[in-house]
Scaffold this motif. Structure first.
Motif, PDB file in Angstrom:
ATOM      1  N   PHE A 232       0.904  -1.104  -0.156  1.00  0.00           N
ATOM      2  CA  PHE A 232      -0.172  -0.126  -0.036  1.00  0.00           C
ATOM      3  C   PHE A 232       0.885   1.321   0.007  1.00  0.00           C
ATOM      4  O   PHE A 232       0.567   2.429  -0.652  1.00  0.00           O
ATOM      5  N   MET A 233       2.141   1.184   0.682  1.00  0.00           N
ATOM      6  CA  MET A 233       2.921   2.246   0.683  1.00  0.00           C
ATOM      7  C   MET A 233       3.514   2.577  -0.531  1.00  0.00           C
ATOM      8  O   MET A 233       3.763   3.576  -1.084  1.00  0.00           O
ATOM      9  N   ARG A 234       3.816   1.430  -1.109  1.00  0.00           N
ATOM     10  CA  ARG A 234       4.670   1.596  -2.675  1.00  0.00           C
ATOM     11  C   ARG A 234       3.679   2.164  -3.518  1.00  0.00           C
ATOM     12  O   ARG A 234       3.903   2.889  -4.484  1.00  0.00           O
ATOM     13  N   ARG A 235       2.223   1.595  -3.493  1.00  0.00           N
ATOM     14  CA  ARG A 235       1.458   2.181  -4.261  1.00  0.00           C
ATOM     15  C   ARG A 235       1.206   3.645  -4.129  1.00  0.00           C
ATOM     16  O   ARG A 235       0.805   4.400  -5.159  1.00  0.00           O
ATOM     17  N   SER A 236       1.206   4.306  -2.934  1.00  0.00           N
ATOM     18  CA  SER A 236       1.191   5.612  -2.930  1.00  0.00           C
ATOM     19  C   SER A 236       2.195   6.588  -3.509  1.00  0.00           C
ATOM     20  O   SER A 236       1.969   7.604  -4.130  1.00  0.00           O
ATOM     21  N   ARG A 237       3.693   5.804  -3.944  1.00  0.00           N
ATOM     22  CA  ARG A 237       4.622   6.425  -4.548  1.00  0.00           C
ATOM     23  C   ARG A 237       4.291   6.507  -6.057  1.00  0.00           C
ATOM     24  O   ARG A 237       4.372   7.381  -6.617  1.00  0.00           O
ATOM     25  N   TYR A 238       3.509   5.705  -6.351  1.00  0.00           N
ATOM     26  CA  TYR A 238       2.843   5.262  -7.898  1.00  0.00           C
ATOM     27  C   TYR A 238       1.762   6.401  -8.098  1.00  0.00           C
ATOM     28  O   TYR A 238       1.686   7.268  -9.011  1.00  0.00           O
TER      29      TYR A 238
END
Length: 300
Positions: A232-238
Motif C-alpha cells: 500500500f505504501m509503494r502504491r502511494s509513490r505510484y
C-alpha cells in the motif's frame, strides 16, 4: 503508406489481444467495457478488470480522439496548428499479491498534419519488492524487442525511462524502469514511419508474454499483513508520480478527456506513512536501495 486509421485499428486489435490474455492469466475475472465519446471529437473503449485471482484492479484502454488542441498543449508541444488526432492503448495493472509487480504500458500516435506526427510509448515495471531475476528477465525482453529495430534503442529508451519515471521530491525512481520514448519520427531515428509503427506494435505485444511470465512466477507466493502494508505504501509513490509528473495524465485532463479513463491508473487502495524508515537489512530496505537510475539489469 500508413495512415491514422490503420494505426487506430491495429491498436484496437492489440487491446483485444491483451484483454483476452489477461483474463486467461488471471483466471478469475473478466473485463467490463465502457464505450465512450469525447466532447469535441472521437472516443474510446475503457476496459476494467477487478477482484480477480491475481489482479485487484487493472485497466486496458483504447482511445482515438481529435479536435482542437488547447493552447497549453500547443505551447508544450511547440506547435501552432489547431487540429489534432491522437490514438493509443494505455494499461495499468495493480495486482493483489505484493510479490506480483505493478505494470504500465502505453503505445500512442499523435498527428497534426503529414509533417508533424510521431509515435510515443513505453513499458515499465513497478515491483513492490524488487526481485533481481524478474527485473533482468523484463529488461532482457525489452532489449530483444528494441534490437530488432535499432541497436541503440534499448539503452537510449532505458535512460529515458529512468529519467522520466523519477519521483523528484522523493529522489527515487518509481520502479525499475523499462523503456520510454516520445516524438519518434524518421528524422530523429533514421527509420521509416512504417518501421516505427511496427516497433510500436511490437512494444504493445511484448506486454502479454512479459506479464504472464511474471504472474506465473509470483502469484502463489505467501505474503503477510506486513507485506500488504508495504504494498500500500509503494502504491502511494505510484499515485504521487501519476498526479505530479505523468504527461499522459496531464494531456488527458488538458484535452477534456474522460476522467474515469484517465484516473484508472490509480490503485484501489494506497497508504501514506509518516516519516517511514525501512529496517536495516530488510527486504524493504533492499528494494529502496535499487530504486535509482542507471542500474544495469542486463548484467545484474
Amino acid at each position: 503508406m500508413i495512415n491514422r486509421d490503420d494505426i487506430a485499428v491495429a491498436y484496437q486489435q492489440i487491446q483485444d489481444e491483451i484483454c483476452k490474455g489477461l483474463e486467461i492469466a488471471d483466471g478469475g475475472a473478466i473485463f467490463k467495457e465502457e464505450v465512450w465519446e469525447r466532447e469535441g471529437g472521437g472516443g474510446g473503449r475503457t476496459r476494467i478488470i477487478e477482484n480477480g485471482d491475481v489482479i485487484e484492479r487493472g485497466g486496458v484502454n483504447f482511445s482515438a480522439v481529435h479536435g482542437k488542441l488547447p493552447e497549453k498543449i500547443k505551447t508544450a508541444f511547440n506547435v501552432n496548428e489547431d487540429d489534432f488526432f491522437a490514438t493509443g492503448v494505455s494499461i495499468v495493472i495493480h495486482p493483489s499479491n505484493p510479490w506480483v509487480p505493478i505494470i504500465h504500458m502505453n503505445i500512442r500516435y499523435f498527428e497534426l498534419n503529414e509533417e508533424v506526427r510521431w509515435f510515443g510509448g513505453g513499458i515499465d515495471l513497478t515491483p513492490h519488492y524488487v526481485i533481481p531475476e524478474d527485473a533482468s528477465f523484463f529488461h532482457q525482453y525489452l532489449n530483444n524487442t528494441c534490437t530488432l529495430y535499432k541497436d541503440s534503442f534499448y539503452q537510449q529508451f532505458k535512460k529515458w525511462a529512468d529519467d522520466y519515471f523519477f519521483i523528484k521530491h522523493r529522489n527515487e525512481t518509481r520502479g525499475i524502469g523499462g523503456i520510454f520514448y516520445d516524438r519518434l519520427k524518421p528524422d530523429n531515428t533514421n527509420i521509416s514511419y512504417e518501421q516505427l509503427f511496427a516497433f510500436s506494435k511490437d512494444v504493445g505485444r511484448s506486454f502479454l508474454p512479459i506479464y504472464t511470465e511474471l504472474i506465473t512466477r509470483n502469484r502463489k507466493k505467501i505474503y503477510t499483513e506486513a507485506h500488504k502494508q508495504w504494498q500500500f505504501m509503494r502504491r502511494s509513490r505510484y499515485v504521487e508520480f501519476n498526479l505530479a509528473y505523468d504527461s499522459g495524465t496531464k494531456f488527458g485532463l488538458e484535452t477534456n478527456g474522460r476522467i474515469e479513463s484517465i484516473l484508472m491508473s490509480l490503485p484501489p487502495q494506497a497508504n501514506w506513512v509518516y516519516d517511514f524508515h525501512a529496517k536495516p537489512g530488510s527486504e524493504e530496505e533492499k528494494t529502496l536501495r535499487l530504486l535509482r537510475k542507471g542500474v544495469d539489469w542486463l548484467d545484474f
